[in-house]
Design an enzyme around this catalytic site. Structure first.
Site, mmCIF file in Angstrom:
data_model
loop_
_atom_site.group_PDB
_atom_site.id
_atom_site.type_symbol
_atom_site.label_atom_id
_atom_site.label_comp_id
_atom_site.label_asym_id
_atom_site.label_seq_id
_atom_site.Cartn_x
_atom_site.Cartn_y
_atom_site.Cartn_z
ATOM 1 N N HIS A 181 -7.125 -4.734 10.467
ATOM 2 C CA HIS A 181 -6.644 -4.794 9.043
ATOM 3 C C HIS A 181 -5.741 -5.534 8.848
ATOM 4 O O HIS A 181 -4.026 -5.561 9.220
ATOM 5 C CB HIS A 181 -7.096 -3.522 8.722
ATOM 6 C CG HIS A 181 -5.597 -2.224 9.205
ATOM 7 N ND1 HIS A 181 -5.430 -1.535 9.753
ATOM 8 C CD2 HIS A 181 -4.590 -2.792 9.103
ATOM 9 C CE1 HIS A 181 -4.222 -0.748 9.801
ATOM 10 N NE2 HIS A 181 -4.193 -1.644 9.736
ATOM 11 N N ASP A 219 -7.079 -2.739 14.930
ATOM 12 C CA ASP A 219 -8.641 -3.069 14.538
ATOM 13 C C ASP A 219 -8.664 -4.556 13.550
ATOM 14 O O ASP A 219 -9.802 -4.623 13.006
ATOM 15 C CB ASP A 219 -9.334 -1.708 13.404
ATOM 16 C CG ASP A 219 -8.378 -1.103 12.259
ATOM 17 O OD1 ASP A 219 -7.402 -2.773 12.174
ATOM 18 O OD2 ASP A 219 -9.073 -0.682 11.790
ATOM 19 N N GLU A 246 -9.305 -2.125 5.867
ATOM 20 C CA GLU A 246 -10.257 -1.510 7.124
ATOM 21 C C GLU A 246 -11.301 -2.281 7.398
ATOM 22 O O GLU A 246 -12.469 -3.247 6.042
ATOM 23 C CB GLU A 246 -10.681 -0.315 6.838
ATOM 24 C CG GLU A 246 -9.422 0.755 7.327
ATOM 25 C CD GLU A 246 -8.542 0.698 8.399
ATOM 26 O OE1 GLU A 246 -8.103 -0.137 9.189
ATOM 27 O OE2 GLU A 246 -8.250 2.362 9.164
ATOM 28 N N ASP A 259 0.652 -0.708 0.273
ATOM 29 C CA ASP A 259 0.082 0.024 -0.156
ATOM 30 C C ASP A 259 0.754 1.536 0.175
ATOM 31 O O ASP A 259 1.861 1.298 0.571
ATOM 32 C CB ASP A 259 -0.751 -0.190 1.095
ATOM 33 C CG ASP A 259 -0.285 -0.661 2.529
ATOM 34 O OD1 ASP A 259 0.765 -0.792 2.820
ATOM 35 O OD2 ASP A 259 -0.874 -0.834 3.698
HETATM 36 C C1 F6R Z 1 1.614 -1.292 6.156
HETATM 37 C C2 F6R Z 1 0.711 -2.294 6.024
HETATM 38 C C3 F6R Z 1 -0.261 -2.061 7.362
HETATM 39 C C4 F6R Z 1 0.095 -2.572 8.784
HETATM 40 C C5 F6R Z 1 -0.219 -2.071 9.508
HETATM 41 C C6 F6R Z 1 0.303 -2.368 11.031
HETATM 42 O O1 F6R Z 1 2.271 -1.411 4.511
HETATM 43 O O2 F6R Z 1 0.047 -2.417 5.627
HETATM 44 O O3 F6R Z 1 -1.533 -2.846 7.746
HETATM 45 O O4 F6R Z 1 0.921 -3.642 8.441
HETATM 46 O O5 F6R Z 1 -1.167 -1.202 9.934
HETATM 47 O O6 F6R Z 1 1.323 -1.833 11.271
HETATM 48 P P1 F6R Z 1 2.301 -1.629 12.441
HETATM 49 O O7 F6R Z 1 3.453 -2.820 12.128
HETATM 50 O O8 F6R Z 1 3.318 -0.128 12.219
HETATM 51 O O9 F6R Z 1 1.872 -1.922 14.021
#
Ligand code: F6R
Length: 259
Positions: A138, A136, A143, A67
């Protein structure tokens, strides 16, 4: 889904790095899907060590990231392209032309997303997709409320994700976090031949519980991985702490890993 419960994130990161390194050795032209965020940083460090020690080479590896924030230039220090350059690509021997991150400044984001999917297909699909998980539930930026069959598209971040990302990045400034992103879909992610998800800390315990032991639901998009037949979760004790069958998963994955 195999759940590998490790004593801490250092052990989990090394084990996940071993799985990726084994693939790169077996297939030096493999296609990797990569994630950003705080979670995979240690694992990327381990892979960089392996390259430095000449155990593996990324020279012919191709990568596609999950992303990118909509509206951020690749040169912006909070963009995911910048993150990947700093935390991995500059530290390994990959050819930058073989690395792909969605363009957050694309004039036509819908076209950008379609082209991204087509390019992954042309490369033969993703052999191994690295994932983190949001508090959450995701995966990528899918989301709660996102179809489990979604494809790469423009998505909208929840207030909780905006808060999490401001805390860890964006120097804590909530109003600087973009509210939209371009993201691989849940359906896109689930097409990867193997999935490796990392989860660390108490803050991820509910999300991990929902992903592994909750019903499969678009309210926790990571739960779509329940239908994937080669999904691995590398987590620490804290992230695994709410799992009912934690000890069983730990024993089973250790046995499977031993072969
Ligand atoms: C990042 C992504 C997100 C993260 C998730 C966890 O490319 O796709 O889904 O993996 O938000 O983020 P962290 O690792 O910062 O807790």
């Amino acid at each position: 889904m195999e759940i590998v419960v490790c004593k801490d994130k250092a052990e989990a990161s090394r084990k996940a790095a071993d799985m990726i390194a084994a693939l790169v050795k077996r297939n030096p032209k493999c296609v990797l899907g990569l994630a950003t965020g705080s979670t995979p940083v240690l694992m990327y460090g381990e892979l960089a060590k392996d390259v430095k020690a000449k155990k593996i080479s990324f020279r012919q590896v191709k990568t596609w990231n999950l992303d990118e924030y909509y509206g951020l230039a690749p040169t912006h220090d909070q963009s995911y392209r910048y993150f990947m350059n700093e935390n991995l690509f500059k530290k390994i021997d990959i050819q930058i032309k073989n690395t792909h991150v969605l363009n957050g400044l694309a004039k036509d984001p819908v076209k950008e997303c379609k082209a991204y999917e087509a390019a992954i297909k042309r490369a033969g699909g993703i052999d191994l997709q690295v994932l983190g998980i949001g508090s959450d539930g995701h995966i990528a930026f899918n989301e709660p409320g996102t179809s489990l069959k979604s494809r790469t598209s423009v998505v909208y971040l929840t207030p909780s994700t905006i808060k999490d990302n401001a805390r860890l990045f964006f120097h804590g400034k909530l109003d600087e976090v973009p509210t939209r992103a371009l993201s691989m879909g849940v359906g896109t992610i689930c097409e990867a031949k193997r999935v490796v998800l990392l989860a660390f800390g108490k803050g991820k315990a509910d999300a991990v519980k929902g992903m592994v032991e909750g019903g499969m639901s678009q309210f926790c998009t990571a739960s779509a991985l329940q239908a994937h037949n080669d999904a691995w979760v590398f987590c620490d004790e804290d992230a695994a702490s709410k799992l009912k069958l934690k000890d069983y998963y730990a024993w089973r994955s250790a046995t499977v890993l031993k072969g």
